[in-house]
Design an enzyme around this catalytic site. Structure first.
Site, short mmCIF file in Angstrom:
data_model
loop_
_atom_site.label_atom_id
_atom_site.label_comp_id
_atom_site.label_asym_id
_atom_site.label_seq_id
_atom_site.Cartn_x
_atom_site.Cartn_y
_atom_site.Cartn_z
CD GLU A 1 -2.98 -1.04 2.30
OE1 GLU A 1 -2.91 -0.11 3.11
OE2 GLU A 1 -3.92 -1.86 2.29
CD GLU B 1 -3.68 -5.82 4.00
OE1 GLU B 1 -4.48 -4.97 4.44
OE2 GLU B 1 -2.45 -5.67 4.05
C1 FCB Z 1 -4.40 -2.05 5.54
C2 FCB Z 1 -3.04 -2.44 6.04
C3 FCB Z 1 -3.04 -3.56 7.05
C4 FCB Z 1 -4.21 -3.42 8.02
C5 FCB Z 1 -5.50 -3.21 7.28
C6 FCB Z 1 -6.71 -3.11 8.16
O1 FCB Z 1 -4.38 -0.75 5.07
O2 FCB Z 1 -2.22 -2.88 4.96
O3 FCB Z 1 -1.79 -3.55 7.70
O4 FCB Z 1 -3.95 -2.47 8.94
O5 FCB Z 1 -5.43 -2.07 6.49
#
Ligand code: FCB
Length: 470
Positions: free
Chosen positions: A190, A374
């Site tokens: 990210e 994620e």
């Molecule tokens: C993302 C992050 C991860 C976690 C999630 C909820 O932005 O990559 O580390 O904190 O959000």
């Protein structure tokens, strides 16, 4: 849809109940054995042991120690104590039948200030990855999940072009040392968050707030990625290499041209800012309309370096944002009422994931295979009589996996999905209050308790394996 239970039940093995609140419908791509289902974590959020075995301070140690930066003054000093409990945690992953594990390496643990290896830190990751391999779990390793060594921040951090070259050195060291133990390397997690939250609004480490800083930091982060890619290819040719981007869905609050433009600009800021340089070799010009005068300093050849071909693109998705025109050149958020939200206040909106993925397939002719690296949600989970019934998360996961399935059916090449997160952990500026895990962590005892969502995911994976062998 999946509510025709009789049609579904014919196609399922006898012990699978269509009434199970998680089981995907029989025609879902999720049943394909080659669709990887795993869980994700990141070093600073789970490891603890911040000054053990030669680990150097990171920007998150410094930032979280500052009053008012993290909820309740929490820090990652102990976190889930994973550095000491990693064997138990790997057993837990394997026990759940998860097929992939996405973790990150802490740069300050494995490299000293002079750029030399820290053997003890490297050994930790070697042991961990070796054990994962022995258990047959695919390893997805992120090199940078926000924990920049503090000594590099002291020299300007991501505002200093030199940091990109130091990152390539770090990628070189780690990929030489751990070659053969990693299925997929992601350079950065990210970059939007590192650049915008770290340098643009200061909500994350290092806590600087200037639009011009954000775009320059982004450029150096992407350059770091581009410089690291050929190094990873040379050192570990058999693995896949890519990057992980968070993406955001922006929808217009009305049909007016101004609001539709606002939604477009939202997605330029969140998505095209990262994906255009990576996949088109250029920053989106609309960004400078939104943030006039913030163009970064780009040297000749940088954009070609950044646009190095990717073996995969990692996508992190959480929610959508409803926006309207701010009356000038930008957008502002409209808080929708009556929609389902999580403990973070984020709206549950699975269609956003589907629509973005399908949109990218059309925007980027060279879109590489995608992994959802994620997706998940925070809820205020409590252990009651030894159990955690996280009903909202079960529905959330099921609906988002259905969105992934729809995107696959629309032609997007999606190879896997990692739940965020394996266990509750240090949620950055929100500390330990926000629980994203499919495993509950009691921070006073470090007791792990499998939540109901994890049980159902495990049950599904078991059923998928059984189905394949019958
Ligand atoms: C993302 C992050 C991860 C976690 C999630 C909820 O932005 O990559 O580390 O904190 O959000």
């Amino acid at each position: 849809m999946a509510n025709d239970a009789s049609a579904v039940s014919d196609a399922l093995p006898p012990h699978v109940s269509p009434a199970d609140p998680f089981t995907p419908p029989a025609d879902s791509a999720l049943w394909r054995r080659d669709f990887l289902l795993g869980a994700a974590t990141a070093a600073y959020q789970i490891e603890g042991a911040v000054d053990e075995d030669g680990r150097l301070p990171s920007i998150w140690d410094t930032f979280s120690a500052l009053p008012g930066k993290v909820l309740a003054g929490d820090t990652g000093a102990v976190a889930c104590d994973h550095y000491h409990r990693w064997e138990q945690d790997v057993d837990m992953l394997a026990g759940l039948g998860l097929e992939g594990y996405r973790l990150s390496i802490a740069w300050p643990r494995v490299m000293d200030e002079a750029g030399s290896p820290n053997r003890k830190g490297l050994d930790f990751y070697r042991r961990l990855l070796t054990r994962l391999k022995e258990k047959g779990i695919a390893t997805f390793v992120t090199l940078y999940h926000w924990d920049l060594p503090q000594h590099l921040e002291a020299r300007g951090g991501w505002l200093n072009r030199e940091t990109a070259y130091r990152f390539a050195d770090y990628a070189g060291l780690v990929s030489r040392e751990l070659s053969g133990l990693v299925d997929a390397w992601a350079t950065l997690n990210e970059p939007w968050c590192s650049a915008y939250l770290g340098y643009g609004n200061g909500h994350h480490a290092p806590g600087l707030a200037d639009g011009r800083y954000a775009t320059q930091a982004m450029h150096h982060l992407l350059l770091a990625h581009g410089l690291a890619m050929p190094v990873l290819r040379t050192n570990d040719p058999a693995s896949r290499k890519g990057i992980v981007a968070n993406i955001g869905r922006g929808t217009a609050n009305s049909d007016s041209a101004a609001d539709r433009r606002a939604a477009h600009l939202f997605e330029v800021q969140h998505n095209a800012w990262i994906l255009d340089p990576l996949l088109k070799g250029a920053y989106p010009q609309d960004l400078w309309e939104l943030w006039p005068g913030t163009e970064p300093l780009v040297l000749e050849g940088d954009m070609q370096t950044i646009a190095a071909p990717l073996d995969f693109l990692g996508i992190n998705y959480y929610f959508r944002t409803q926006v309207e025109s701010d009356g000038a050149h930008g957008f502002r958020e409209v808080l929708l009422e009556g929609v389902e939200r999580t403990q973070m206040g984020w709206e549950v909106f699975p269609d956003g994931l589907r629509d973005l993925l399908i949109g990218f397939r059309h925007t980027y002719a060279n879109l590489p295979p995608v992994y959802i690296t994620e997706n998940g949600m925070a809820s205020d989970d409590k252990v009651i009589d030894g159990r955690v019934d996280d009903t909202q998360r079960i529905a959330f996961l099921k609906r988002h996996l259905a969105a992934v399935d729809q995107a696959i059916k629309a032609g997007v090449d999606i190879r896997g999905y990692f739940l965020w997160s394996l266990m509750d952990n240090f949620e950055w500026a929100f500390g330990y209050e926000r629980r994203f895990g499919i495993v509950h962590v009691d921070y006073s005892t470090q007791q792990r308790t499998i939540k109901r969502s994890a049980e159902l995911v495990a049950k599904f994976l078991e059923e998928r394996r059984t189905k394949e062998t019958t």
